[in-house]
Design a protein around this motif. Structure first.
Motif, PDB file in Angstrom:
ATOM      1  N   PRO A 207       0.835  -1.209   0.000  1.00 40.22           N
ATOM      2  CA  PRO A 207       0.000   0.000   0.000  1.00 40.22           C
ATOM      3  C   PRO A 207       0.867   1.255   0.000  1.00 40.22           C
ATOM      4  N   MET A 208       0.452   2.254  -0.770  1.00 37.10           N
ATOM      5  CA  MET A 208       1.221   3.495  -0.855  1.00 37.10           C
ATOM      6  C   MET A 208       0.858   4.438   0.286  1.00 37.10           C
ATOM      7  N   ALA A 209       1.765   5.364   0.571  1.00 35.42           N
ATOM      8  CA  ALA A 209       1.561   6.291   1.685  1.00 35.42           C
ATOM      9  C   ALA A 209       2.140   7.654   1.329  1.00 35.42           C
ATOM     10  N   TYR A 230       0.064   8.675   6.219  1.00 31.39           N
ATOM     11  CA  TYR A 230      -1.272   8.112   6.079  1.00 31.39           C
ATOM     12  C   TYR A 230      -1.347   7.291   4.797  1.00 31.39           C
ATOM     13  N   SER A 231      -2.336   6.411   4.771  1.00 29.30           N
ATOM     14  CA  SER A 231      -2.596   5.552   3.612  1.00 29.30           C
ATOM     15  C   SER A 231      -4.062   5.121   3.702  1.00 29.30           C
ATOM     16  N   PRO A 232      -4.795   5.047   2.564  1.00 29.06           N
ATOM     17  CA  PRO A 232      -4.379   5.222   1.178  1.00 29.06           C
ATOM     18  C   PRO A 232      -4.293   6.702   0.795  1.00 29.06           C
ATOM     19  N   VAL A 294       1.738   2.833   9.009  1.00 33.10           N
ATOM     20  CA  VAL A 294       0.397   2.998   8.428  1.00 33.10           C
ATOM     21  C   VAL A 294       0.140   2.061   7.252  1.00 33.10           C
ATOM     22  N   ILE A 295       1.205   1.533   6.622  1.00 34.08           N
ATOM     23  CA  ILE A 295       0.938   0.639   5.481  1.00 34.08           C
ATOM     24  C   ILE A 295       0.760  -0.820   5.919  1.00 34.08           C
TER      25      ILE A 295
END
Length: 417
Positions: A207-209, A230-232, A294-295
């Motif tokens: 997942p990107m952040a 934060y993510s997404p 966060v990911i």
């Protein structure tokens, strides 16, 4: 398959998040972390009093505790060759060899790699003395990006707004012992963090952040290791994400194959989405701190299974992401990054719905925590919407009584405002 023991190397919030995610896998028996931090007891992780650079001690521990494999958090151990040493001892370890780790260990090395394999980046030149660097400043204009060549813990980049700042920075970097520094054009556009788990030529995108490097609200103040993430990324169009894969990730992977790097590990690609497309700001050869915090909670795929497949040259599972949004704000010692306060009492940290705490630079014991300088911990909110996660975190922080600490009040605003 019987449950496995795993070892995480490192002591900070990133390692806390890695160890916590591995501990949640039904395939894991014990998670050890060396040296770890006292907060890790809160998630059932066993800390080991061995330094990150005690390669012989870590190898001995992995052998005597039937560790299936080791996950390296910090870049210094990777650049210093921990992976090579573990391989020589016949042990499995996630991370690049010392040669491949130069992609983070030397800015000049990374830029040469990008040039060679057609990875888009900023206009740049490397200098090995102050006289030549000072003479070249006029070619770039302002603002000018000045980067120390070697490892600086996320703080080796200065954006000089004018000639005076540029001259001072160049002189100071060489005086501090840097053998080379890089001058770069200042790119404009939003920054994003892209993490790739690489198994030779096969890869999976985590997942990107988005990270927040500056110390104060509104991206003001000095660069830090990161004040929140934060993510997404609701503001990132799917077409732009695909361009990042096509124009940056693919040529990078092909370069690693062509260069014979046999890369088994994480590659962080710091990207800026410029008006002319995505460009690489830097490579790191490991997970980022604070993005990891966060990911990893957004992974629906088992982290143990991903890494285990990678290290055993099996096809890695496809990464599935949870629908929830995760936002984290770093609670740092007052005065960070220049002169952080040490030893302040921390807590208590009451339980709250949707809130988790990942501990980093803490000392003492779980019921009597003190700050050990720098970034102390991260308050993390998980919710169906990013705005809700943000509100949860700031409501929680507002109720804490931590006068010797500070934090940013605008993490996530770039996605929400």
């Amino acid at each position: 398959m019987s449950k496995q023991n795993v070892l995480v190397i490192g002591a900070g919030g990133r390692e806390f998040a890695i160890a916590k995610a591995l501990k949640q896998s039904p395939q894991v028996a014990e998670v050890y972390c060396a040296p770890g931090n006292v907060g890790m007891a809160s998630v059932g992780v066993q800390t080991v009093p061995l330094a990150e650079n005690d390669f012989a001690g870590l190898i001995d521990f992995a052998q005597t505790h039937q560790v299936a494999w080791t996950f390296v958090g910090p870049e210094t151990a990777l650049v210093d060759g921990i992976v090579d040493e573990f391989h020589q001892a016949g042990l499995k370890i996630l991370g690049p060899t010392a040669r491949a780790a130069q992609l983070e260990g030397s800015k000049d090395y990374a830029l040469n790699f990008m040039n060679k394999y057609g990875v888009p980046t900023a206009k740049h030149t490397t200098y090995d003395n102050a006289t030549a660097a000072l003479a070249a400043v006029a070619q770039y204009g302002f603002p000018l990006v000045i980067k120390a060549n070697g490892l600086e813990g996320g703080k080796g980049v200065v954006i000089a707004p004018d000639q005076a700042k540029a001259e001072t920075t160049i002189k100071e970097m060489f005086a501090a012992g840097q053998d080379r520094l890089v001058l770069e054009e200042c790119l404009t556009g939003p920054e994003y963090s892209l993490f790739v788990l690489i198994e030779n030529g096969q890869y999976r995108i985590l997942p990107m952040a988005q990270d927040h490097k500056r110390a104060y609200d509104g991206d003001q103040g000095p660069n830090t290791g990161g004040m929140g993430a934060y993510s997404p990324l609701p503001q990132l169009a799917p077409a732009d994400r695909q361009r990042m894969i096509d124009e940056v990730v693919e040529p990078t992977i092909q370069g690693l194959i062509a260069g014979g790097y046999h890369y088994h590990g994480i590659l962080y690609i710091g990207l800026m989405l410029t008006p002319t497309g995505p460009k690489v700001i830097e490579y790191n050869v490991r997970l980022g701190d604070p993005e990891t915090q966060v990911i990893l909670p957004r992974l629906a795929t088992d982290l143990f299974e991903l890494v285990d497949a990678c290290l055993n040259d099996r096809e890695m599972p496809v990464i599935e992401e949870k629908a929830e949004a995760v936002l984290g704000v770093v609670l740092a010692a007052k005065g960070y990054p220049q002169a952080p306060v040490h030893g302040q009492a921390l807590g208590p940290f009451p339980e709250a719905p949707g809130i988790a705490i990942d501990y980093a630079n803490v000392a003492g014991s779980l019921d009597a925590l003190t700050g050990a300088g720098g970034r102390l911990l991260m308050v993390i909110g998980t919710a169906t919407k990013l705005a809700t996660a943000q509100r949860q975190v700031y409501d929680y922080l507002a109720k804490l009584d931590e006068p010797a600490c500070e934090y940013r009040h605008d993490i996530g605003d770039k996605a929400l405002k």
